[in-house]
Write a protein that holds these residues in place. Structure first.
Motif, short mmCIF file in Angstrom:
data_model
loop_
_atom_site.label_atom_id
_atom_site.label_comp_id
_atom_site.label_asym_id
_atom_site.label_seq_id
_atom_site.Cartn_x
_atom_site.Cartn_y
_atom_site.Cartn_z
N ILE A 122 -6.67 6.21 -8.79
CA ILE A 122 -6.37 4.95 -8.10
C ILE A 122 -7.69 4.30 -7.71
N SER A 123 -7.81 3.00 -7.97
CA SER A 123 -9.11 2.33 -7.81
C SER A 123 -9.55 2.23 -6.35
N SER A 124 -8.62 2.00 -5.43
CA SER A 124 -8.99 1.85 -4.03
C SER A 124 -8.30 2.94 -3.20
N VAL A 125 -9.07 3.92 -2.77
CA VAL A 125 -8.57 5.01 -1.93
C VAL A 125 -9.42 5.06 -0.67
N GLU A 126 -8.78 5.05 0.47
CA GLU A 126 -9.51 5.07 1.73
C GLU A 126 -8.92 6.11 2.66
N ILE A 127 -9.76 6.62 3.54
CA ILE A 127 -9.30 7.49 4.63
C ILE A 127 -9.13 6.63 5.85
N GLU B 216 0.85 -1.18 0.00
CA GLU B 216 0.00 0.00 0.00
C GLU B 216 0.89 1.23 0.00
N PHE B 217 0.38 2.30 -0.54
CA PHE B 217 0.98 3.63 -0.38
C PHE B 217 0.09 4.42 0.55
N ARG B 218 0.69 5.34 1.31
CA ARG B 218 -0.10 6.13 2.24
C ARG B 218 0.54 7.49 2.43
N THR B 219 -0.30 8.48 2.69
CA THR B 219 0.17 9.85 2.91
C THR B 219 -0.50 10.41 4.15
N LEU C 19 -13.99 17.91 5.55
CA LEU C 19 -14.48 18.23 4.21
C LEU C 19 -13.34 18.23 3.20
N LEU C 20 -12.21 18.81 3.57
CA LEU C 20 -11.06 18.85 2.66
C LEU C 20 -10.49 17.45 2.47
N LEU C 21 -10.47 16.66 3.52
CA LEU C 21 -9.97 15.30 3.41
C LEU C 21 -10.84 14.49 2.44
N LYS C 22 -12.14 14.69 2.51
CA LYS C 22 -13.05 14.01 1.59
C LYS C 22 -12.79 14.46 0.15
N GLU C 23 -12.54 15.75 -0.04
CA GLU C 23 -12.24 16.26 -1.37
C GLU C 23 -10.95 15.64 -1.91
N MET C 24 -9.96 15.49 -1.04
CA MET C 24 -8.70 14.85 -1.44
C MET C 24 -8.94 13.40 -1.85
N LYS C 25 -9.78 12.70 -1.10
CA LYS C 25 -10.08 11.32 -1.44
C LYS C 25 -10.76 11.23 -2.81
N GLU C 26 -11.71 12.12 -3.06
CA GLU C 26 -12.41 12.11 -4.35
C GLU C 26 -11.45 12.36 -5.50
N LYS C 27 -10.51 13.27 -5.30
CA LYS C 27 -9.53 13.55 -6.34
C LYS C 27 -8.63 12.34 -6.57
N ALA C 28 -8.18 11.72 -5.48
CA ALA C 28 -7.30 10.56 -5.59
C ALA C 28 -8.00 9.40 -6.29
N SER C 29 -9.31 9.27 -6.06
CA SER C 29 -10.07 8.15 -6.63
C SER C 29 -10.20 8.24 -8.14
N GLU C 30 -9.90 9.40 -8.71
CA GLU C 30 -9.92 9.53 -10.17
C GLU C 30 -8.77 8.77 -10.81
N ALA D 170 -1.51 2.00 -8.90
CA ALA D 170 -1.43 1.39 -7.57
C ALA D 170 -2.78 0.79 -7.18
N HIS D 171 -2.74 -0.26 -6.39
CA HIS D 171 -3.98 -0.93 -5.98
C HIS D 171 -4.61 -0.26 -4.76
N LYS D 172 -3.78 0.24 -3.85
CA LYS D 172 -4.31 0.79 -2.59
C LYS D 172 -3.57 2.06 -2.22
N TYR D 173 -4.34 3.07 -1.85
CA TYR D 173 -3.76 4.32 -1.38
C TYR D 173 -4.58 4.82 -0.20
N PHE D 174 -3.90 5.14 0.89
CA PHE D 174 -4.57 5.59 2.10
C PHE D 174 -4.18 7.03 2.43
N LEU D 175 -5.18 7.80 2.82
CA LEU D 175 -4.98 9.15 3.34
C LEU D 175 -5.17 9.09 4.85
N GLN D 176 -4.19 9.60 5.58
CA GLN D 176 -4.25 9.59 7.04
C GLN D 176 -4.15 11.03 7.53
#
Length: 230
Positions: A222-227, A159-162, A209-220, A184-190
């Protein structure tokens, strides 16, 4: 092989595994938001734990624990890391390695020898802001790129994570990161959490709200993006 901390049980740090955590001292980065500063900037040698003590515990817990997480600090700084992991593997455990990716040759060697089953690599920021984010202004990002390229070959589960910090990360930065990590298969925002053991004080997380916006952008990209962590 230096060990500066040992957590005997975790159900959160190794996906799908009941595990323990081995903490190694020392890091070549100086990320201001590092939550384990005591393992980086003011290491107490009196708290070192003998590797044989950890291995003895693992022998007793065979059949009860599934895996071992090796984290830091930066574990790949350690001499003898391969031999230590080989000992763990010989006991039948799965091994997860947390790394900042700055030692690609060691990472590749450990993976190709079958010593780790899962790699979690921190992506600190976009390429342009990497040095600033890790506290090393003139940092050469080439080793990080090599580690990313290797993991994208899917030779090991990863996994990659930021960790997101208000002072360092924007939505545009996240877009730059995921374009880099595309495939990448998995990317996590922490979101950043003040552990009370930081290199620098006064840092803040971003809003939900900003974290959710970042997730939406990342999901464009990478297929699996989670907070993670909320």
């Amino acid at each position: 092989m230096l060990i500066n901390g040992f957590q005997k049980l975790t159900i959160l740090d190794y996906p799908g595994k009941v595990a323990c955590i081995v903490f190694t001292p020392g890091c070549n980065f100086r990320c201001p938001f590092c939550h384990n500063a005591s393992l980086v900037t003011h290491i107490d040698k009196e708290t070192y734990i003998d590797a044989d003590e950890v291995l003895a515990y693992l022998k007793k817990r065979q059949g009860l624990l599934d895996g071992v997480v090796i984290t830091g600090g930066e574990p790949l700084l350690q001499n003898g890391i391969e031999e230590f992991i080989a000992e763990i593997k010989s006991l039948g455990y799965s091994v997860k390695l947390d790394t900042n990716g700055s030692f690609p040759e060691k990472l590749i060697s450990i993976v190709e020898k079958g010593l780790v089953d899962y790699v979690a690599m921190d992506i600190k920021n976009s390429k342009e802001k990497y040095g600033m984010t890790i506290g090393l202004k003139d940092f050469d990002i080439t080793p990080i790129e090599k580690s990313v390229d290797f993991l994208l070959q899917n030779k090991v589960d990863y996994e990659f994570r930021t960790t997101i910090v208000k002072d360092f990360h924007t939505v545009d930065d996240i877009q730059d990161i995921v374009v880099w990590l595309k495939g990448a298969h998995k990317y996590f925002l922490q979101n950043f959490v003040d552990s009370g053991d930081l290199i620098c004080d006064g840092l803040e997380p971003v809003s939900a709200l900003l974290l959710k916006e970042m997730k939406e952008k990342a999901s464009e990209f990478i297929s699996s993006v989670e907070i993670r962590g909320i």
